[in-house]
Design a protein around this motif. Structure first.
Motif, PDB file in Angstrom:
ATOM      1  N   PRO A 191      13.498  -8.138  -6.965  1.00  0.00           N
ATOM      2  CA  PRO A 191      13.209  -8.986  -8.129  1.00  0.00           C
ATOM      3  C   PRO A 191      12.624  -8.178  -9.279  1.00  0.00           C
ATOM      4  O   PRO A 191      11.957  -7.166  -9.076  1.00  0.00           O
ATOM      5  N   ILE A 192      12.919  -8.616 -10.484  1.00  0.00           N
ATOM      6  CA  ILE A 192      12.373  -7.999 -11.688  1.00  0.00           C
ATOM      7  C   ILE A 192      11.200  -8.851 -12.168  1.00  0.00           C
ATOM      8  O   ILE A 192      11.317 -10.065 -12.307  1.00  0.00           O
ATOM      9  N   VAL A 193      10.062  -8.233 -12.395  1.00  0.00           N
ATOM     10  CA  VAL A 193       8.867  -8.939 -12.852  1.00  0.00           C
ATOM     11  C   VAL A 193       8.633  -8.607 -14.328  1.00  0.00           C
ATOM     12  O   VAL A 193       8.534  -7.436 -14.699  1.00  0.00           O
ATOM     13  N   LEU A 194       8.557  -9.644 -15.165  1.00  0.00           N
ATOM     14  CA  LEU A 194       8.382  -9.467 -16.600  1.00  0.00           C
ATOM     15  C   LEU A 194       7.241 -10.324 -17.103  1.00  0.00           C
ATOM     16  O   LEU A 194       7.060 -11.455 -16.643  1.00  0.00           O
ATOM     17  N   ASN A 195       6.474  -9.797 -18.040  1.00  0.00           N
ATOM     18  CA  ASN A 195       5.451 -10.581 -18.722  1.00  0.00           C
ATOM     19  C   ASN A 195       5.980 -11.038 -20.069  1.00  0.00           C
ATOM     20  O   ASN A 195       6.755 -10.339 -20.717  1.00  0.00           O
ATOM     21  N   GLY A 196       5.563 -12.221 -20.498  1.00  0.00           N
ATOM     22  CA  GLY A 196       6.019 -12.740 -21.776  1.00  0.00           C
ATOM     23  C   GLY A 196       5.098 -13.803 -22.320  1.00  0.00           C
ATOM     24  O   GLY A 196       4.107 -14.180 -21.682  1.00  0.00           O
ATOM     25  N   GLN A 197       5.462 -14.302 -23.507  1.00  0.00           N
ATOM     26  CA  GLN A 197       4.678 -15.343 -24.172  1.00  0.00           C
ATOM     27  C   GLN A 197       5.584 -16.504 -24.541  1.00  0.00           C
ATOM     28  O   GLN A 197       6.680 -16.307 -25.068  1.00  0.00           O
ATOM     29  N   ILE A 198       5.147 -17.721 -24.238  1.00  0.00           N
ATOM     30  CA  ILE A 198       5.909 -18.915 -24.586  1.00  0.00           C
ATOM     31  C   ILE A 198       5.875 -19.102 -26.103  1.00  0.00           C
ATOM     32  O   ILE A 198       4.806 -19.159 -26.708  1.00  0.00           O
ATOM     33  N   LYS A 199       7.066 -19.216 -26.724  1.00  0.00           N
ATOM     34  CA  LYS A 199       7.165 -19.360 -28.172  1.00  0.00           C
ATOM     35  C   LYS A 199       7.624 -20.753 -28.590  1.00  0.00           C
ATOM     36  O   LYS A 199       7.399 -21.173 -29.725  1.00  0.00           O
ATOM     37  N   SER A 200       8.309 -21.471 -27.682  1.00  0.00           N
ATOM     38  CA  SER A 200       8.782 -22.817 -28.013  1.00  0.00           C
ATOM     39  C   SER A 200       8.976 -23.620 -26.737  1.00  0.00           C
ATOM     40  O   SER A 200       9.205 -23.063 -25.667  1.00  0.00           O
ATOM     41  N   GLN A 201       8.857 -24.952 -26.880  1.00  0.00           N
ATOM     42  CA  GLN A 201       9.074 -25.850 -25.749  1.00  0.00           C
ATOM     43  C   GLN A 201       9.766 -27.111 -26.248  1.00  0.00           C
ATOM     44  O   GLN A 201       9.433 -27.620 -27.322  1.00  0.00           O
ATOM     45  N   GLN A 202      10.714 -27.599 -25.463  1.00  0.00           N
ATOM     46  CA  GLN A 202      11.433 -28.819 -25.827  1.00  0.00           C
ATOM     47  C   GLN A 202      11.594 -29.684 -24.583  1.00  0.00           C
ATOM     48  O   GLN A 202      12.163 -29.250 -23.583  1.00  0.00           O
ATOM     49  N   HIS A 203      11.082 -30.922 -24.654  1.00  0.00           N
ATOM     50  CA  HIS A 203      11.164 -31.844 -23.520  1.00  0.00           C
ATOM     51  C   HIS A 203      12.438 -32.669 -23.627  1.00  0.00           C
ATOM     52  O   HIS A 203      12.800 -33.135 -24.703  1.00  0.00           O
ATOM     53  N   SER A 204      13.148 -32.842 -22.515  1.00  0.00           N
ATOM     54  CA  SER A 204      14.407 -33.585 -22.517  1.00  0.00           C
ATOM     55  C   SER A 204      14.247 -34.931 -21.832  1.00  0.00           C
ATOM     56  O   SER A 204      13.262 -35.176 -21.122  1.00  0.00           O
ATOM     57  N   ALA A 205      15.233 -35.800 -22.041  1.00  0.00           N
ATOM     58  CA  ALA A 205      15.215 -37.126 -21.433  1.00  0.00           C
ATOM     59  C   ALA A 205      15.302 -37.052 -19.915  1.00  0.00           C
ATOM     60  O   ALA A 205      14.895 -37.984 -19.214  1.00  0.00           O
ATOM     61  N   SER A 206      15.843 -35.957 -19.385  1.00  0.00           N
ATOM     62  CA  SER A 206      15.959 -35.797 -17.931  1.00  0.00           C
ATOM     63  C   SER A 206      14.681 -35.238 -17.314  1.00  0.00           C
ATOM     64  O   SER A 206      14.672 -34.814 -16.161  1.00  0.00           O
ATOM     65  N   ASN A 207      13.597 -35.229 -18.108  1.00  0.00           N
ATOM     66  CA  ASN A 207      12.281 -34.774 -17.648  1.00  0.00           C
ATOM     67  C   ASN A 207      12.275 -33.302 -17.265  1.00  0.00           C
ATOM     68  O   ASN A 207      11.633 -32.897 -16.301  1.00  0.00           O
ATOM     69  N   THR A 208      13.003 -32.516 -18.031  1.00  0.00           N
ATOM     70  CA  THR A 208      12.940 -31.062 -17.876  1.00  0.00           C
ATOM     71  C   THR A 208      12.424 -30.458 -19.173  1.00  0.00           C
ATOM     72  O   THR A 208      12.429 -31.104 -20.227  1.00  0.00           O
ATOM     73  N   LEU A 209      11.980 -29.237 -19.083  1.00  0.00           N
ATOM     74  CA  LEU A 209      11.508 -28.501 -20.248  1.00  0.00           C
ATOM     75  C   LEU A 209      12.403 -27.302 -20.488  1.00  0.00           C
ATOM     76  O   LEU A 209      12.717 -26.563 -19.545  1.00  0.00           O
ATOM     77  N   ARG A 210      12.811 -27.108 -21.732  1.00  0.00           N
ATOM     78  CA  ARG A 210      13.495 -25.883 -22.123  1.00  0.00           C
ATOM     79  C   ARG A 210      12.496 -25.031 -22.893  1.00  0.00           C
ATOM     80  O   ARG A 210      11.973 -25.474 -23.920  1.00  0.00           O
TER      81      ARG A 210
END
Length: 238
Positions: A191-210
């Motif tokens: 597995p590849i391990v990467l660090n990052g920062q969340i820049k955007s979030q979008q909630h969908s009607a199917s109760n998932t997050l992009r």
């Protein structure tokens, strides 16, 4: 995608234009070299048929003599955020409805010019991913106790967009700095391990997050892409 492209390939046109959603602001140029442009809003479209734009009453009143059936124009649209693409195309006015609101219908384009707003090319993927609060990059996957499972929708050297199930009673992730664990089909045992920062979030009607994530600088990332032939391997195609 390269910085700027012109295409008349139907599949590419459809795939690019479906990135735009109702409410997108639009710039309509009615004459070549005309610095005065109409600002409108995308209402909807029919693939292969038309695009429909809503025009404010005052804007129409100022341009009504210039908007008529058969009139050539250039439409420009920009989708920022996770999409990051700008599109322009030549078209013709089909009709104009004045009630209950002013709607301008133009022909669906047969050719478009588009370019990415991103500094890195992205590819579509369906890679599994584990997301957790950012840890030391030496932390082993089995030692992470709280994590979310999801899939990577697209990936570049500088970031990615993932989809995860929304936490119970939440429409956003509370995390800001995250750690991602990616497993590639060619090397699932590494597995590849990467660090990052969340820049955007979008909630969908199917109760998932992009969730859009920007990676920290990682000198091994480019080498990893090249080693795995990430951008050419057919298994990673959308």
């Amino acid at each position: 995608m390269s910085k700027r492209q012109t295409t008349n390939d139907r599949a590419t046109i459809v795939n690019t234009l479906t990135k735009f959603r109702p409410g997108t602001m639009v710039d309509i140029q009615l004459s070549a070299g005309d610095s005065q442009r109409i600002k409108a809003k995308l209402v909807g479209y029919q693939e292969g048929g038309y695009f429909a734009f809503s025009i404010p009453q005052q804007v129409y009143a100022e341009n009504m003599q210039r908007v008529f059936e058969g009139k050539s124009c250039v439409v420009r649209m920009m989708a920022e955020g996770d999409v990051g693409v700008c599109v322009a195309f030549k078209t013709q006015v089909m009709t104009l409805n004045k009630k209950p609101q002013i709607l301008l219908f133009v022909q669906y384009p047969q050719q478009i010019e588009f370019f990415s707003l991103r500094s890195n090319s992205r590819i579509s993927t369906h890679l599994p991913v584990l997301v957790s609060e950012q840890q030391d990059t030496n932390t082993l996957p089995e030692n992470i106790t709280q994590r979310l499972e999801g899939v990577v929708l697209d990936l570049s050297e500088g970031g990615c967009r993932i989809e995860v199930a929304a936490p119970a009673n939440q429409h956003r992730l509370s995390m800001v700095f995250v750690q991602l664990i990616l497993r590639f089909p060619l090397t699932p045992e590494k597995p590849i391990v990467l660090n990052g920062q969340i820049k955007s979030q979008q909630h969908s009607a199917s109760n998932t997050l992009r969730v859009g994530i920007q990676f920290e600088t990682n000198k091994h990332l480019t080498a990893m892409f090249n080693k795995l032939n990430l951008f050419t391997h057919p298994g990673f195609a959308a």
